[in-house]
Design an enzyme around this catalytic site. Structure first.
Site, PDB file in Angstrom:
ATOM      1  N   LYS A  20       0.839  -1.203   0.000  1.00  0.00           N
ATOM      2  CA  LYS A  20       0.000   0.000   0.000  1.00  0.00           C
ATOM      3  C   LYS A  20       0.880   1.262   0.000  1.00  0.00           C
ATOM      4  O   LYS A  20       2.098   1.177   0.227  1.00  0.00           O
ATOM      5  CB  LYS A  20      -0.916  -0.030   1.233  1.00  0.00           C
ATOM      6  CG  LYS A  20      -1.919  -1.206   1.249  1.00  0.00           C
ATOM      7  CD  LYS A  20      -2.759  -1.148   2.522  1.00  0.00           C
ATOM      8  CE  LYS A  20      -3.700  -2.325   2.651  1.00  0.00           C
ATOM      9  NZ  LYS A  20      -4.520  -2.245   3.899  1.00  0.00           N
ATOM     10  N   TYR A  60     -11.932  -2.654  -2.762  1.00  0.00           N
ATOM     11  CA  TYR A  60     -12.484  -2.882  -1.420  1.00  0.00           C
ATOM     12  C   TYR A  60     -14.007  -2.941  -1.415  1.00  0.00           C
ATOM     13  O   TYR A  60     -14.637  -2.637  -0.408  1.00  0.00           O
ATOM     14  CB  TYR A  60     -11.979  -1.808  -0.451  1.00  0.00           C
ATOM     15  CG  TYR A  60     -10.581  -2.055   0.062  1.00  0.00           C
ATOM     16  CD1 TYR A  60     -10.249  -3.256   0.689  1.00  0.00           C
ATOM     17  CD2 TYR A  60      -9.594  -1.083  -0.045  1.00  0.00           C
ATOM     18  CE1 TYR A  60      -8.969  -3.483   1.177  1.00  0.00           C
ATOM     19  CE2 TYR A  60      -8.307  -1.312   0.444  1.00  0.00           C
ATOM     20  CZ  TYR A  60      -8.007  -2.520   1.060  1.00  0.00           C
ATOM     21  OH  TYR A  60      -6.742  -2.744   1.555  1.00  0.00           O
ATOM     22  N   PHE A  68     -15.112   3.089   7.914  1.00  0.00           N
ATOM     23  CA  PHE A  68     -13.769   3.472   7.474  1.00  0.00           C
ATOM     24  C   PHE A  68     -13.577   3.387   5.965  1.00  0.00           C
ATOM     25  O   PHE A  68     -12.476   3.644   5.463  1.00  0.00           O
ATOM     26  CB  PHE A  68     -12.713   2.615   8.192  1.00  0.00           C
ATOM     27  CG  PHE A  68     -12.912   1.129   8.027  1.00  0.00           C
ATOM     28  CD1 PHE A  68     -12.416   0.461   6.910  1.00  0.00           C
ATOM     29  CD2 PHE A  68     -13.621   0.395   8.985  1.00  0.00           C
ATOM     30  CE1 PHE A  68     -12.600  -0.905   6.753  1.00  0.00           C
ATOM     31  CE2 PHE A  68     -13.808  -0.982   8.829  1.00  0.00           C
ATOM     32  CZ  PHE A  68     -13.300  -1.625   7.710  1.00  0.00           C
ATOM     33  N   THR A 102      -4.988  -8.112  10.786  1.00  0.00           N
ATOM     34  CA  THR A 102      -5.396  -6.823  10.206  1.00  0.00           C
ATOM     35  C   THR A 102      -4.899  -5.652  11.057  1.00  0.00           C
ATOM     36  O   THR A 102      -4.380  -4.676  10.524  1.00  0.00           O
ATOM     37  CB  THR A 102      -6.928  -6.779  10.040  1.00  0.00           C
ATOM     38  OG1 THR A 102      -7.320  -7.886   9.230  1.00  0.00           O
ATOM     39  CG2 THR A 102      -7.378  -5.481   9.385  1.00  0.00           C
ATOM     40  N   ASN A 123      -1.552  -0.138   7.496  1.00  0.00           N
ATOM     41  CA  ASN A 123      -0.987  -1.464   7.781  1.00  0.00           C
ATOM     42  C   ASN A 123      -0.205  -2.073   6.614  1.00  0.00           C
ATOM     43  O   ASN A 123      -0.096  -3.287   6.481  1.00  0.00           O
ATOM     44  CB  ASN A 123      -2.070  -2.407   8.327  1.00  0.00           C
ATOM     45  CG  ASN A 123      -3.174  -2.679   7.340  1.00  0.00           C
ATOM     46  OD1 ASN A 123      -3.115  -2.212   6.188  1.00  0.00           O
ATOM     47  ND2 ASN A 123      -4.170  -3.438   7.741  1.00  0.00           N
ATOM     48  N   HIS A 126      -1.551  -5.494   1.511  1.00  0.00           N
ATOM     49  CA  HIS A 126      -2.788  -6.231   1.279  1.00  0.00           C
ATOM     50  C   HIS A 126      -2.460  -7.615   0.737  1.00  0.00           C
ATOM     51  O   HIS A 126      -1.531  -7.769  -0.050  1.00  0.00           O
ATOM     52  CB  HIS A 126      -3.654  -5.503   0.245  1.00  0.00           C
ATOM     53  CG  HIS A 126      -4.804  -6.348  -0.231  1.00  0.00           C
ATOM     54  ND1 HIS A 126      -5.988  -6.438   0.452  1.00  0.00           N
ATOM     55  CD2 HIS A 126      -4.905  -7.198  -1.286  1.00  0.00           C
ATOM     56  CE1 HIS A 126      -6.791  -7.303  -0.180  1.00  0.00           C
ATOM     57  NE2 HIS A 126      -6.159  -7.769  -1.238  1.00  0.00           N
ATOM     58  N   GLU A 137      -9.221 -10.543  -7.429  1.00  0.00           N
ATOM     59  CA  GLU A 137      -8.287  -9.420  -7.288  1.00  0.00           C
ATOM     60  C   GLU A 137      -7.217  -9.450  -8.380  1.00  0.00           C
ATOM     61  O   GLU A 137      -6.853  -8.405  -8.922  1.00  0.00           O
ATOM     62  CB  GLU A 137      -7.661  -9.428  -5.888  1.00  0.00           C
ATOM     63  CG  GLU A 137      -8.691  -9.067  -4.815  1.00  0.00           C
ATOM     64  CD  GLU A 137      -8.232  -9.275  -3.380  1.00  0.00           C
ATOM     65  OE1 GLU A 137      -9.021  -8.955  -2.465  1.00  0.00           O
ATOM     66  OE2 GLU A 137      -7.099  -9.744  -3.151  1.00  0.00           O
TER      67      GLU A 137
HETATM   68  P1  GDP Z   1      -7.160  -7.336   5.729  1.00  0.00           P
HETATM   69  O1  GDP Z   1      -7.689  -8.420   4.808  1.00  0.00           O
HETATM   70  O2  GDP Z   1      -6.369  -7.895   6.868  1.00  0.00           O
HETATM   71  O3  GDP Z   1      -6.416  -6.272   4.997  1.00  0.00           O
HETATM   72  O4  GDP Z   1      -8.422  -6.663   6.438  1.00  0.00           O
HETATM   73  P2  GDP Z   1      -9.914  -6.342   5.874  1.00  0.00           P
HETATM   74  O5  GDP Z   1     -10.132  -6.984   4.545  1.00  0.00           O
HETATM   75  O6  GDP Z   1     -10.853  -6.653   6.970  1.00  0.00           O
HETATM   76  O7  GDP Z   1      -9.884  -4.764   5.712  1.00  0.00           O
HETATM   77  C1  GDP Z   1      -9.209  -4.185   4.637  1.00  0.00           C
HETATM   78  C2  GDP Z   1      -8.397  -3.001   5.152  1.00  0.00           C
HETATM   79  O8  GDP Z   1      -9.292  -2.051   5.706  1.00  0.00           O
HETATM   80  C3  GDP Z   1      -7.446  -3.337   6.282  1.00  0.00           C
HETATM   81  O9  GDP Z   1      -6.197  -3.834   5.839  1.00  0.00           O
HETATM   82  C4  GDP Z   1      -7.302  -2.023   6.987  1.00  0.00           C
HETATM   83  O10 GDP Z   1      -6.339  -1.196   6.338  1.00  0.00           O
HETATM   84  C5  GDP Z   1      -8.680  -1.408   6.802  1.00  0.00           C
HETATM   85  N1  GDP Z   1      -9.506  -1.629   8.001  1.00  0.00           N
HETATM   86  C6  GDP Z   1     -10.093  -2.790   8.383  1.00  0.00           C
HETATM   87  N2  GDP Z   1     -10.758  -2.628   9.543  1.00  0.00           N
HETATM   88  C7  GDP Z   1     -10.569  -1.335   9.878  1.00  0.00           C
HETATM   89  C8  GDP Z   1     -11.004  -0.527  10.979  1.00  0.00           C
HETATM   90  O11 GDP Z   1     -11.688  -0.996  11.885  1.00  0.00           O
HETATM   91  N3  GDP Z   1     -10.622   0.778  10.987  1.00  0.00           N
HETATM   92  C9  GDP Z   1      -9.856   1.318   9.990  1.00  0.00           C
HETATM   93  N4  GDP Z   1      -9.510   2.603  10.058  1.00  0.00           N
HETATM   94  N5  GDP Z   1      -9.423   0.607   8.948  1.00  0.00           N
HETATM   95  C10 GDP Z   1      -9.780  -0.695   8.888  1.00  0.00           C
HETATM   96 MG    MG Z   2      -9.166  -8.336   3.315  1.00  0.00          MG
END
Ligand code: GDP
Ligand code: MG
Length: 160
Positions: A20, A60, A68, A102, A123, A126, A137
């Site tokens: 990212k 996304y 968010f 995450t 973070n 991805h 994807e």
């Molecule tokens: P990942 O698969 O571990 O990347 O997590 P997810 O698919 O659940 O979410 C995608 C991305 O959204 C994450 O990598 C985070 O950058 C962001 N994200 C997820 N949950 C949160 C949250 O509760 N707050 C915020 N600010 N960002 C979030």
């Molecule tokens: Mg994800």
């Protein structure tokens, strides 16, 4: 032959990994690539892309409606991203292990997010979370001709 079929089964598993904008800005590209490369996974596609907001929303899509979502898609479209496809046996699940949880503060040390990040909205990386999302994807980010199939001499030292 049987051996060829076994090798191609290993080769056929692919995952989508993206560094990212925060990972690019913080100079973490080489470290992240090194982890996948040293494990034995094969890089079959790579490019630097600055995604549009619209493209980030497509990526996304499953998170549309989350509080968010707007901040997340603004962030993903805020600068260059390293988009990659990695190939090898177990690469989807193991890629997620490499990445960590995450929320970086819940990620184990030794994982990418554990080692390099603090907050969930920054973070670093991805990775596809399963075979279906990997397929979708990869198709969203890459044209078929951008994904290369090739042999490496080391394949025979990685797979029995
Ligand atoms: P990942 O698969 O571990 O990347 O997590 P997810 O698919 O659940 O979410 C995608 C991305 O959204 C994450 O990598 C985070 O950058 C962001 N994200 C997820 N949950 C949160 C949250 O509760 N707050 C915020 N600010 N960002 C979030
Ligand atoms: Mg994800």
């Amino acid at each position: 032959t049987f051996v060829d079929q076994e090798l191609s089964a290993a080769e056929l598993e692919r995952t989508f990994i993206a560094i990212k904008p925060d990972g690019v800005q913080r100079g973490l590209i080489s470290d992240i690539i090194a982890r996948f490369e040293k494990k034995g996974y094969k890089l079959v596609a790579i490019k630097l892309v600055h995604p549009t907001k619209d493209f980030a929303e497509k990526h996304y899509d499953d998170l549309k409606g989350r509080p968010f979502f707007n901040g997340l898609t603004d962030f993903l479209s805020s600068g260059p991203v390293v988009a990659m496809v990695w190939e090898g046996q177990g690469v989807i699940k193991y890629g997620r292990k490499f990445i960590g949880a995450t929320a970086p503060l819940a990620s184990e040390p030794g994982t990418i997010r554990g080692d390099f990040a603090i907050s969930v909205g920054r973070n670093i990386i991805h990775g596809s979370d399963g075979p279906e999302t990997a397929k979708d994807e990869i198709a969203l980010w890459f044209k078929p001709e951008e994904i290369l199939t090739y042999k490496k001499e080391t394949d025979k030292w990685l797979y029995e």
